[in-house]
Each structure stands twice: as C-alpha cells, then as structure tokens.
Design a protein around this motif. Sequence first.
Motif: not given
Length: 324
Positions: A188, A209, A214, A217
């Motif tokens: 990321e 994110g 997500k 990460m």
Amino acid sequence: IKRIGVLTSGGDAPGMNAAIRAVVRTAIYHHIEVTGIYRGYEGLIENDLFVMDSRSVSSILTQGGTILKSARCPEFRTKEGRATAYKNLKDANIDALVTIGGDGTFTGAEVFSDEYDIPVMCIPGTIDNDLFGTDYTIGYDTANNTVIEAIDKIRDTAASHSRLFFVEVMGRDSGCIALNAGVAAGAEAILMPEKDTAIDELIQMLEEGMDKNKSSMIVIVAEGEKNGGAYHVAKRVKEKFDFFDTKVSILGHLQRGGSPSSFDRILATRMGYHAVKELLKGNSKSTIGFKGNQIVTTPLHVALHSDVFKLDEELLEISKVMSI
Ligand code: ADP
C-alpha cells in the motif's frame, strides 16, 4: 598474467559463488592458474590462500553465500596492511586480482592497484543494487524474490486478521529492494531513503485505504528510510491512526541468503567470465557491469566517483496508482 587471485569482500550476496566459479573456470580454460583468497582483504593480509582448480568450484553454482567467505578488514585501509597483502600476493605468484563485492571492496581494489600497479577487475556483488556502471548487481534479483515471498506470506495473515503491517527490508542507502518488492507484492505504501515521506502523508494514504475497505495493508520500509525504520514509523503512525491492529516485521538477514535466482546465476556467470577476459585483454582498474542487456566495463575512478541514483520515479508512481 599467469595466476589470478579471487576474493569476495564486504556484504555477501547470493550469486557470489556463481561468479567465483565463472572466474575460476574461465581462467583455467585459458591456462591461467587461480588462487582463492579467504575472507576478502583479511585473508590476503593473513596469507589465507589456496590453489583452486575447476573441481574446487563444483556444485557451488546453486549455493548462496560465498565459499571464499567474506569479511570487513580495517587493516587493509592502512599502508602497512596493504604492504603485507602485496608481499603475500607476490610470494604466491599472483599477478592479477578479481574482487567481488560492493563499493568499499572496489575502493580497496583501486587504492591497492594505484599503490602496487597490480591489475584488478571488480565484480559488483551486493543485494542493494546501488553501484554505478551496472543496471543490476549480483544478488539483487534473488533478494527481491526472497522479499516478495516473505511479504506474500505476511499478506495472507494480514488479510485474515485485518492487520496493518510495517515490513522492514534491507537498503541503508538504496530503496531499490523496497520499491521493486513493493510493486511486486502490491504494498500500500513504500518508504525509501531517497524519498522523504512525512508521517502525516503516510497516514493519509492509510486512511484512504481504510475508506476503500481494504482488508489488510502493507507498508514497506527500507531500513535507511529517514523516519528511522519500521518500528519507529509504526509507533508514530499508531499515535494518530489506530484503526487497525498493527504489526511490525523486520525481514533482516534472511534477505542475504538462499540459492541464487536464474537471473543472478547467469549474471554472475557472465560477469565472472568477462572479468577474466578483460584482464587478459590488458584492462585493469575497472568494474564489470550489465547495461542494456550487454556486459560493459567502467573505470573504477569513474564508477567510484559518480552518483548512483537508481530510484525509478515512474515505478514509484505506478506503485501509487496500483494501491488505490
Ligand atoms: P562493501 O564492499 O560491501 O561496500 P565494505 O564497505 O565493508 O563493504 O568494504 C569492504 C572492505 O574493503 C573493507 O572492509 C576494507 O577492507 C576495504 N576498503 C574499503 N574502503 C577502503 C579504502 N578506502 N581503502 C582501503 N580499503 C578499503
């Protein structure tokens, strides 16, 4: 040239053995004798030498590390140390040297060759890929593959527990491994020595994110990154961004080991072969490189006094696009 001495020095890298093998076999093919020097310049000063033949390098092509061993040798930085080294070389009838290592090793070779007029050829062996005059150094490709394999495994567990991982990779001055492994493993964010990334900027990326749901990460942190390494970055991020369970993983020395990749074996073999061929042509005080799919040489005084800047800005941009 009747006898070549070969040594590995500085930080070890996978593929050094393949380079040693290529030097030994190319020399012997051309009826030149070879002496192996243990522990780099230290072995030269301590007279730790042995005669090699083509069987001395049997089955080392696939092995990580270096059969000649490596060391850092402060004594070689002194005139007295180098005088002893030269005496030992002469006594062993060695009239040319191939040194495999990083820029410290090359600097030692340059100083020694200036002082004693002995032909030297240098082969770039370091996982950091931070040397001038070559697109790739021996060991870098293998280290990258090792890092990617490790991050893939971390990703599995990170995704299962919705965790944020800070993974520290090698690279004191170079973000090459961090960037390439980051792209290959889909990180990321990537923090590198060449680029200042403010903690707030990183937090913003992580927040984005999170907003995009997500499930895990991964932030890759090169050890020489300016915020002070993965633990430090993780601590500072946590102070303001505490939505994920956060873990730190320092990959450490596993990145330096392992069987060399196909790319590194071939690169090392080509470089070892050409190091001997260049010495036979009368070339000296140069490094062997691989640029644009060709073997090239660069004079040491150029290679050692030029800025190495290998950060691929476009790849960094691509990594950001891929992490949306
Ligand atoms: P690397 O080759 O991986 O950069 P180092 O920086 O430790 O590793 O260098 C390897 C060795 O090269 C040193 O331990 C030292 O023996 C030798 N060396 C480095 N710099 C010099 C110098 N300025 N003069 C003489 N020898 C040097």
